[in-house]
Design a protein around this motif. Structure first.
Motif, mmCIF file in Angstrom:
data_model
loop_
_atom_site.group_PDB
_atom_site.id
_atom_site.type_symbol
_atom_site.label_atom_id
_atom_site.label_comp_id
_atom_site.label_asym_id
_atom_site.label_seq_id
_atom_site.Cartn_x
_atom_site.Cartn_y
_atom_site.Cartn_z
ATOM 1 N N GLY A 1 7.454 23.188 -10.516
ATOM 2 C CA GLY A 1 7.930 24.029 -9.421
ATOM 3 C C GLY A 1 9.376 23.851 -9.024
ATOM 4 N N CYS A 2 10.246 23.622 -10.000
ATOM 5 C CA CYS A 2 11.664 23.570 -9.700
ATOM 6 C C CYS A 2 12.410 24.017 -10.947
ATOM 7 C CB CYS A 2 12.100 22.170 -9.284
ATOM 8 S SG CYS A 2 11.791 20.909 -10.544
ATOM 9 N N GLY A 3 13.700 24.219 -10.823
ATOM 10 C CA GLY A 3 14.465 24.666 -11.983
ATOM 11 C C GLY A 3 15.914 24.251 -11.871
ATOM 12 N N PRO A 4 16.648 24.241 -12.975
ATOM 13 C CA PRO A 4 18.035 23.781 -12.965
ATOM 14 C C PRO A 4 19.075 24.894 -12.842
ATOM 15 C CG PRO A 4 17.269 23.872 -15.211
ATOM 16 C CD PRO A 4 16.161 24.425 -14.354
ATOM 17 N N TRP A 5 18.656 26.123 -12.539
ATOM 18 C CA TRP A 5 19.632 27.217 -12.494
ATOM 19 C C TRP A 5 20.201 27.405 -11.105
ATOM 20 C CZ3 TRP A 5 14.686 27.849 -14.599
ATOM 21 C CH2 TRP A 5 14.623 27.884 -15.995
ATOM 22 N N ARG A 6 21.524 27.505 -11.041
ATOM 23 C CA ARG A 6 22.177 27.759 -9.767
ATOM 24 C C ARG A 6 22.185 29.258 -9.461
ATOM 25 N NH1 ARG A 6 28.165 25.492 -9.232
ATOM 26 N NH2 ARG A 6 28.750 26.942 -7.583
ATOM 27 N N VAL A 7 21.822 30.050 -10.442
ATOM 28 C CA VAL A 7 21.783 31.511 -10.284
ATOM 29 C C VAL A 7 20.329 31.962 -10.396
ATOM 30 C CG1 VAL A 7 24.118 31.883 -11.163
ATOM 31 C CG2 VAL A 7 22.198 31.815 -12.768
ATOM 32 N N PRO A 8 20.016 33.189 -9.980
ATOM 33 C CA PRO A 8 18.620 33.640 -10.059
ATOM 34 C C PRO A 8 18.079 33.621 -11.486
ATOM 35 C CG PRO A 8 19.889 35.107 -8.658
ATOM 36 C CD PRO A 8 20.871 34.181 -9.305
ATOM 37 N N TRP A 9 16.833 33.230 -11.586
ATOM 38 C CA TRP A 9 16.143 33.161 -12.871
ATOM 39 C C TRP A 9 14.730 33.673 -12.658
ATOM 40 C CZ3 TRP A 9 11.584 30.813 -14.107
ATOM 41 C CH2 TRP A 9 11.267 30.684 -15.461
ATOM 42 N N LYS B 1 -0.363 22.320 -1.899
ATOM 43 C CA LYS B 1 0.355 23.039 -0.854
ATOM 44 C C LYS B 1 1.872 23.042 -1.120
ATOM 45 C CE LYS B 1 -1.711 20.999 2.654
ATOM 46 N NZ LYS B 1 -2.093 20.571 3.995
ATOM 47 N N ARG B 2 2.341 21.978 -1.777
ATOM 48 C CA ARG B 2 3.775 21.877 -2.077
ATOM 49 C C ARG B 2 4.168 22.699 -3.301
ATOM 50 N NH1 ARG B 2 6.364 17.771 -3.965
ATOM 51 N NH2 ARG B 2 4.634 16.335 -4.315
ATOM 52 N N MET B 3 3.212 22.947 -4.164
ATOM 53 C CA MET B 3 3.491 23.552 -5.461
ATOM 54 C C MET B 3 3.619 25.055 -5.365
ATOM 55 S SD MET B 3 3.561 21.948 -8.378
ATOM 56 C CE MET B 3 3.339 20.284 -8.967
ATOM 57 N N PRO B 4 4.773 25.590 -5.696
ATOM 58 C CA PRO B 4 4.837 27.037 -5.759
ATOM 59 C C PRO B 4 4.222 27.507 -7.070
ATOM 60 C CG PRO B 4 6.987 26.089 -6.191
ATOM 61 C CD PRO B 4 6.006 24.947 -6.094
ATOM 62 N N PHE B 5 3.398 28.512 -7.008
ATOM 63 C CA PHE B 5 2.852 29.058 -8.238
ATOM 64 C C PHE B 5 3.083 30.559 -8.214
ATOM 65 C CE2 PHE B 5 -0.508 30.965 -10.801
ATOM 66 C CZ PHE B 5 -0.297 30.289 -11.996
ATOM 67 N N PRO C 1 0.834 -1.209 0.000
ATOM 68 C CA PRO C 1 0.000 0.000 0.000
ATOM 69 C C PRO C 1 0.869 1.260 0.000
ATOM 70 C CG PRO C 1 -0.073 -1.104 2.133
ATOM 71 C CD PRO C 1 0.758 -1.967 1.232
ATOM 72 N N VAL C 2 0.540 2.184 -0.867
ATOM 73 C CA VAL C 2 1.279 3.440 -0.943
ATOM 74 C C VAL C 2 0.348 4.551 -0.493
ATOM 75 C CG1 VAL C 2 2.588 4.975 -2.476
ATOM 76 C CG2 VAL C 2 2.457 2.512 -2.972
ATOM 77 N N LYS C 3 0.842 5.385 0.410
ATOM 78 C CA LYS C 3 0.011 6.498 0.849
ATOM 79 C C LYS C 3 -0.106 7.497 -0.294
ATOM 80 C CE LYS C 3 -0.740 10.049 4.248
ATOM 81 N NZ LYS C 3 -1.154 10.956 3.186
ATOM 82 N N GLU C 4 -1.336 7.692 -0.710
ATOM 83 C CA GLU C 4 -1.570 8.603 -1.833
ATOM 84 C C GLU C 4 -1.537 10.040 -1.357
ATOM 85 O OE1 GLU C 4 -2.550 8.487 -5.354
ATOM 86 O OE2 GLU C 4 -1.340 6.674 -5.107
ATOM 87 N N GLU C 5 -0.845 10.856 -2.111
ATOM 88 C CA GLU C 5 -0.856 12.279 -1.828
ATOM 89 C C GLU C 5 -2.148 12.847 -2.404
ATOM 90 O OE1 GLU C 5 2.719 15.480 -1.719
ATOM 91 O OE2 GLU C 5 2.410 14.393 -3.570
ATOM 92 N N THR C 6 -2.852 13.625 -1.627
ATOM 93 C CA THR C 6 -4.091 14.203 -2.157
ATOM 94 C C THR C 6 -3.756 15.417 -3.013
ATOM 95 O OG1 THR C 6 -4.380 15.728 -0.330
ATOM 96 C CG2 THR C 6 -5.338 13.533 -0.053
ATOM 97 N N ALA C 7 -4.716 15.822 -3.811
ATOM 98 C CA ALA C 7 -4.519 17.002 -4.651
ATOM 99 C C ALA C 7 -4.216 18.224 -3.788
ATOM 100 C CB ALA C 7 -5.767 17.249 -5.500
ATOM 101 N N TRP C 8 -4.830 18.265 -2.610
ATOM 102 C CA TRP C 8 -4.603 19.389 -1.703
ATOM 103 C C TRP C 8 -3.166 19.397 -1.183
ATOM 104 C CZ3 TRP C 8 -5.885 23.998 -0.961
ATOM 105 C CH2 TRP C 8 -5.658 24.667 0.238
#
Lengths: 315, 316
Positions: B63-71, A226-230, A215-222
């Motif tokens: 949400g990630c990138g390969p640059w070691r410098v600001p981008w 929360k992890r995703m920087p936008f 069994p693998v703990k599924e990550e929810t969309a939420w």
């Protein structure tokens, strides 16, 4: 995806893995051919490509999906197959990818385009949880892959369905799963002879015992959200970007003969992925990220680098 | 122009990487190699501006990138504008004593869409205002990120999803490409330095990056970056394609300073363009008359910058 959101006991899911750009069309053809055939049997069907894998890049693992059901498909807006009945690999080195059997239903089927035997393929699997049947089909000897950008991302597909290696692969899927009638698939594909060869000549191995999947703990969309920087900031990597590990793109790996190597640095300068490091011990390859493009082999002036098939190595 | 350290050879190029492993670019990607070489030459005190294109989307997946410098991402329309702002902000902070560091290298890495087509106005504005920015176009001759659509630098005769070859238009792409290095070179009074480069000639490319950064004002580099997906050749042929483009004269390597062209590679002869085109499936539909038309176009382009060596077919 919560487990019981859609109760669809009769729904069959097929997930096809392939190498980006070079096999995109053939992967799409497998799901389109099978669903077109199923539609002739009055089934509800759906075939699509994983949007997350697009735009596809040369060698990147990509997924095409099919859903086939005698009932209306309630989960038709779910954009990924979460519990496949059949997993297809259009290229053999994808067996090393630890994600291919994720969510596989108990007793599920794995179909691999390879010259190798089912036993050999089984050896490379990171996990065989829930797997019931392994099928191998040497589709490359029965048909020629259709490499085209036709039909991708808004373009018109003028090449038809099932002219390439998709035909024998779809034949093997039908042999192992009986998911559609052979004669209906035959009506759909452009190369029915190759399809029949795939059906007749594939090797089917039923496993004696089905090992339950861990069994693998599924990550929810939420959680993911929360992890995703936008529109925000993320830290710069120092020596590598662990968020995008690309070693599993590789079908062949570079092997260097250090006797022949003159340490001229040509391979090093031409690696688009910075996967070669100059050390006191000569050139070192970073196989965690190497995509296997073979530019190092192509540019080496002394012929010291050879690309070796990935399945010649267990690890 | 200030002094800069020339890289004498491949072997003596710096080991430090500022574009590190871990990006979703194609195996054998020309633009990715372009990025790596530019970052290597520019060094740690660099800020990259990435207008939309493959080198934004493929590099920043999830949400990630390969640059070691600001981008920083800019819209495809405004690489030059965002770079102007960053350059000016640092200049002013330093002038007011609010920043102690050195003025960073500000580099725009735009694709041909972001430099030659949609982003041309922003590039031109930046050059016109005289910002100390190095604007680089990595040219893979199509909108590759969205699935290979035609761009203004797509060569005559090339197949793209928007220029399919058929009965009505047998050559696919009818237009000859826009020449951005020359467009910017002849209309911007404060532009200090223009050069073309190729990933097939990495030492030349890296030195042009350093020379561009050493200018007291704006500089523009147009870098040829073959695309295995869009041009349809195997990924291990990226460097061969880059070299053949130069050896056939399809792509001319030069510097343009003080109104004069200086050639960067001394060719003894040119190979016929077919030697380059025959490896790429995007040209596979062309007939001999189309190849002749291409040869004539390339001959004229070479003459424009002073490449006068004869075209010599390889001995059979």
């Amino acid at each position: 995806m919560s487990e019981n959101l859609f109760a669809e006991p009769n729904l069959k899911q097929i997930t096809v893995w392939a190498r980006g750009v070079l096999q995109n069309k053939d992967a799409r053809d497998v799901v389109v051919a099978l669903t077109e055939a199923a539609a002739q049997e009055d089934k509800y069907v759906q075939a699509w490509e994983n949007y997350v894998d697009l735009p596809d890049r040369v060698y990147v693992p990509v997924r095409a999906y099919a859903k086939i059901s005698p009932d209306p498909i309630d989960s038709r807006y779910v954009y990924e197959n979460d519990a496949p009945d059949v997993v297809v690999l259009m290229e053999e080195t994808l067996v090393k990818n630890d994600k291919i059997l994720k969510g596989l239903k108990e007793g599920g089927i794995l179909v691999v385009n390879t010259r190798r035997s089912p036993e050999e393929i089984l050896n490379f699997l990171v996990t065989n949880g829930n797997l019931g049947t392994v099928v191998t089909v040497d589709a490359n000897s029965m048909s020629t892959a259709v490499v085209t950008l036709d039909g991708a991302e808004g373009a018109t597909d003028a090449t038809g369905i099932g002219a390439g290696i998709s035909a024998p692969v779809a034949g093997a899927v039908v042999k192992a799963s009986g998911i559609v009638k052979l004669e209906n698939l035959e009506k759909v594909v452009k190369n029915p002879a190759a399809m029949r060869r795939g059906y007749n000549e594939c090797q089917v191995m039923k496993l004696d015992k089905i090992e339950p999947a861990e069994p693998v703990k599924e990550e929810t969309a939420w959680d993911l959200l929360k992890r995703m920087p936008f529109a925000g900031t993320v830290d710069s990597p120092v020596s590598e970007n662990p968020g995008m590990v690309t070693g599993n793109w590789r079908t062949r790996r570079p092997v260097i003969d250090k006797e022949q190597c003159t340490e001229c640095s040509t391979c090093w300068i031409f690696c688009p992925d910075a996967c070669i490091t100059r050390t006191d011990n000569g050139m070192e390859f970073n196989l965690k990220y190497c995509k296997g493009c073979a530019l190092c082999e192509a540019t080496c002036p002394s012929g010291a680098i050879t690309m070796v098939p990935e399945l010649d190595f267990k690890e | 122009m200030s002094e800069f350290e020339r890289i004498p050879s491949i072997k003596k190029a710096p080991d430090e990487e500022y574009y590190v492993p871990g990006h979703r670019t194609c195996a054998g990607c020309g633009p990715a190699l372009c990025y790596r070489l530019v970052a290597k030459a520019a060094g740690p005190n660099t800020i990259f501006i990435g207008p939309t294109g493959c080198m934004y989307v493929a590099n920043t997946s999830y949400g990630c990138g390969p640059w070691r410098v600001p981008w920083i991402h800019a819209q495809i329309t405004n690489g030059g504008g965002v770079a102007s702002g960053i350059e000016t902000a640092y200049r002013m902070l330093i002038k007011k004593g609010k920043y102690n560091g050195e003025q960073p290298n500000v580099i725009v890495m735009a694709g041909d869409g972001g430099a030659v087509d949609i982003g041309l106005q922003s590039l031109s504005g930046m050059l016109y205002r005289g910002h100390k920015v190095l604007f680089i176009c990595y040219d893979n001759e199509s909108y590759a990120n969205t699935g290979i659509q035609v761009s203004p630098t797509t060569p005559y005769g090339a197949w793209t999803t928007f220029t399919p070859a058929g009965e009505v238009i047998p050559e696919g792409r009818k237009h000859f490409p826009k020449d951005n290095a020359k467009i910017v070179a002849h209309g911007h009074p404060y532009l200090k330095y223009v050069a073309t480069g190729s990933i097939g000639y990495p030492v030349d490319l890296m030195n042009k990056v350093r020379k561009g950064l050493a200018q007291e004002g704006p500089a523009y580099l147009h870098l040829h970056a073959p695309c295995p997906k869009g041009w349809q050749f195997p990924p291990d042929k990226t460097i061969e394609m880059a070299k053949l483009a130069v050896q056939t004269g399809m792509y001319q390597l030069y510097e343009f300073e003080n109104g004069k062209y200086t050639l960067s590679v001394q060719l003894k002869e040119r190979k016929p363009v077919i030697e380059y085109m025959k490896h790429q499936k995007r040209f596979a539909h062309l007939k001999p008359e189309h190849i002749e038309k291409m040869q004539a176009f390339v001959d004229a382009k070479c003459a424009e910058v002073g490449i006068t060596v004869p075209v010599v077919a390889a001995a059979q």
